[in-house]
Scaffold this active site. Structure first.
Site, short mmCIF file in Angstrom:
data_model
loop_
_atom_site.label_atom_id
_atom_site.label_comp_id
_atom_site.label_asym_id
_atom_site.label_seq_id
_atom_site.Cartn_x
_atom_site.Cartn_y
_atom_site.Cartn_z
N GLU A 82 0.84 -1.19 0.00
CA GLU A 82 0.00 0.00 0.00
C GLU A 82 0.88 1.25 0.00
O GLU A 82 0.42 2.33 0.30
CB GLU A 82 -0.96 0.01 1.18
CG GLU A 82 -0.32 -0.03 2.55
CD GLU A 82 -1.33 -0.02 3.68
OE1 GLU A 82 -1.47 1.05 4.31
OE2 GLU A 82 -1.98 -1.05 3.93
N CYS A 114 -3.56 -4.34 4.52
CA CYS A 114 -2.61 -5.31 5.09
C CYS A 114 -2.88 -6.74 4.67
O CYS A 114 -2.12 -7.64 5.00
CB CYS A 114 -2.64 -5.21 6.62
SG CYS A 114 -2.16 -3.56 7.22
N HIS A 250 -1.74 -11.31 11.50
CA HIS A 250 -1.41 -9.92 11.14
C HIS A 250 -1.18 -9.13 12.41
O HIS A 250 -1.98 -9.17 13.34
CB HIS A 250 -2.54 -9.31 10.32
CG HIS A 250 -2.46 -7.82 10.21
ND1 HIS A 250 -1.32 -7.18 9.79
CD2 HIS A 250 -3.36 -6.85 10.50
CE1 HIS A 250 -1.52 -5.87 9.81
NE2 HIS A 250 -2.75 -5.64 10.24
#
Length: 419
Positions: A82, A114, A250
């Site tokens: 990103e 993400c 994550h």
């Protein structure tokens, strides 16, 4: 079912770091809240570092280890990020050139907050499983950086970043995906995905992040639970507490992972608080080591957690890792894979921990000076030359050839190898 997964992988976390507790005190943050981050330090991108330098420095050892014939079987390069600096041109073209790969190659980029790294991993795995080109390999590079900057000509950060600043890091994970999964063999078909539209965090402008931290936490918790439940519905006998030796998730910061783990263990596994704490220490903590020293690497975060688990876990026998990826906006996925002693040996051979130790430690003065120079390489920069004397000790910390950004000419980025 054919085997597929990660043949080799490497982490690259730049050349400079900052002590996040010192940074939090420097900013006057609430230190009680800071403790919830479960962080020690973070990587800081210098002006002559960008997502390309991070990605190439992660991937080069993997590519260099291949024979010429094996290198020519890299038929796809996927960039997951990103942090791209162009709305059209894919960063994968830079990777392809700088790594000197075969021109008979697909080159493209994925953006999904993400979640992008895992989206890329699954895309790569499905290409290999399709058998349209038997023996082909995919080079996957998940690379993201954060740049904070002071107001031009003024004092203070451009936004109220509060706890985003100490938790947001920079780093890249490169992986070769093939039918020789020496490092991580994906459980094919064992995957639960879950997503919906939510405005939790976003980048409404290239150099601006916005969002609702509380909403993001709630969405993360919801997706973690629902993605696993979908996994469970597809995989007969799957049990959260017993199927997986380790869990890799994550990691925006360790505290969010701890909260998500507590939530899902309480709701799905019906575990008691004392058992949840023990389970976190045993099954989740190995995944946090790299994040605690690098910070949130966005698209690379879940892959970073997997690499950390392989580095720090016990794989004397084959073990299964349950993996969770979340990307704001949102999309999530729970999947799994097997790691053996060979896989651990291959990851440890990359010397990731030594690389983290070698990074230059920035003083608060150097760090604040950096914030004032970051306008030079912000999104949309047309022409700029990098100053190699800025924090110059960082340029040679790794003791080997390292790629850095040299200049930008009419938007085109040019790089140099520094020994």
């Amino acid at each position: 079912m054919r085997a597929v997964g990660i043949e080799s992988m490497n982490v690259y976390a730049g050349t400079a770091r900052v002590d996040v507790e010192a940074l939090a005190r420097h900013r006057g943050l609430d230190m009680t809240r800071f403790a919830n981050l479960l962080m020690k330090e973070k990587t800081v991108a210098l002006p002559y570092e960008d997502p390309i330098t991070y990605g190439v420095n992660a991937a080069k050892p993997l590519v260099d280890a291949l024979t010429p014939e094996e290198r020519d079987r890299i038929e796809v390069v996927i960039t997951c990020t990103e942090s791209a600096f162009d709305f059209g041109k894919s960063m994968s073209t830079y990777f392809h050139k700088l790594l000197d790969l075969n021109r008979n190659c697909r080159l493209f980029e994925l953006k999904n907050a993400c979640y992008s790294g895992v989206a890329g991993l699954q895309t790569a795995a499905n290409f290999v499983l399709s058998s349209v080109s038997p023996g082909a390999k995919v080079l996957l590079i998940a690379t993201d950086i954060s740049r904070f900057m002071t107001e031009e000509g003024g004092e203070g950060l451009t936004d109220d970043w509060s706890f985003f600043e100490p938790s947001s890091g920079a780093g890249a994970v490169a992986a070769l995906v093939s039918d020789q999964p020496h490092v991580f063999r994906i459980d094919v078909g064992a995957s639960g995905y879950y997503g919906y539209e939510v405005m939790d965090t976003c980048r409404p402008a290239p150099d601006k992040e916005a969002g609702d931290a509380d909403l993001s936490l709630l969405s993360y918790l919801d997706c973690c639970e629902k993605a696993f439940m979908e996994y469970q519905s597809r995989v007969e006998g799957a049990d959260l507490a017993h199927t997986f030796t380790y869990l890799a998730m994550h990691t925006p910061f360790g505290g969010m992972v701890k909260g998500a783990h507590r939530n899902i263990m309480r709701k799905v596994a019906k575990a008691r608080p004392a058992d949840i704490d023990e389970d976190f220490d045993r099954r989740v903590s190995p995944s946090l080591h790299f994040n605690q020293r690098v910070g949130n690497t966005m698209g690379a975060s879940t892959l970073m957690a997997i690499a950390s688990t392989i580095q720090h876990g016990d794989f004397d026998e084959p073990r299964r890792i349950g993996c969770f990826s979340y990307g704001s906006g949102c999309c999530s996925e729970f999947f799994s894979g097997i790691v053996t002693r060979e896989g651990q040996q291959r990851v440890r051979a990359q010397g990731i921990g030594d690389q983290l130790n070698r990074r230059h430690s920035l003083s608060m003065k150097e760090y604040d000076e950096l914030l004032a120079t970051n306008h030079l390489v912000k999104f949309g920069t047309r022409n700029a030359s990098m100053d190699p004397s800025f924090v110059s000790p960082a340029r040679r910390v790794h003791g080997r050839e390292t790629l850095f950004l040299k200049e930008i000419k009419e938007f085109h980025r040019e790089y140099e190898w520094v020994s």
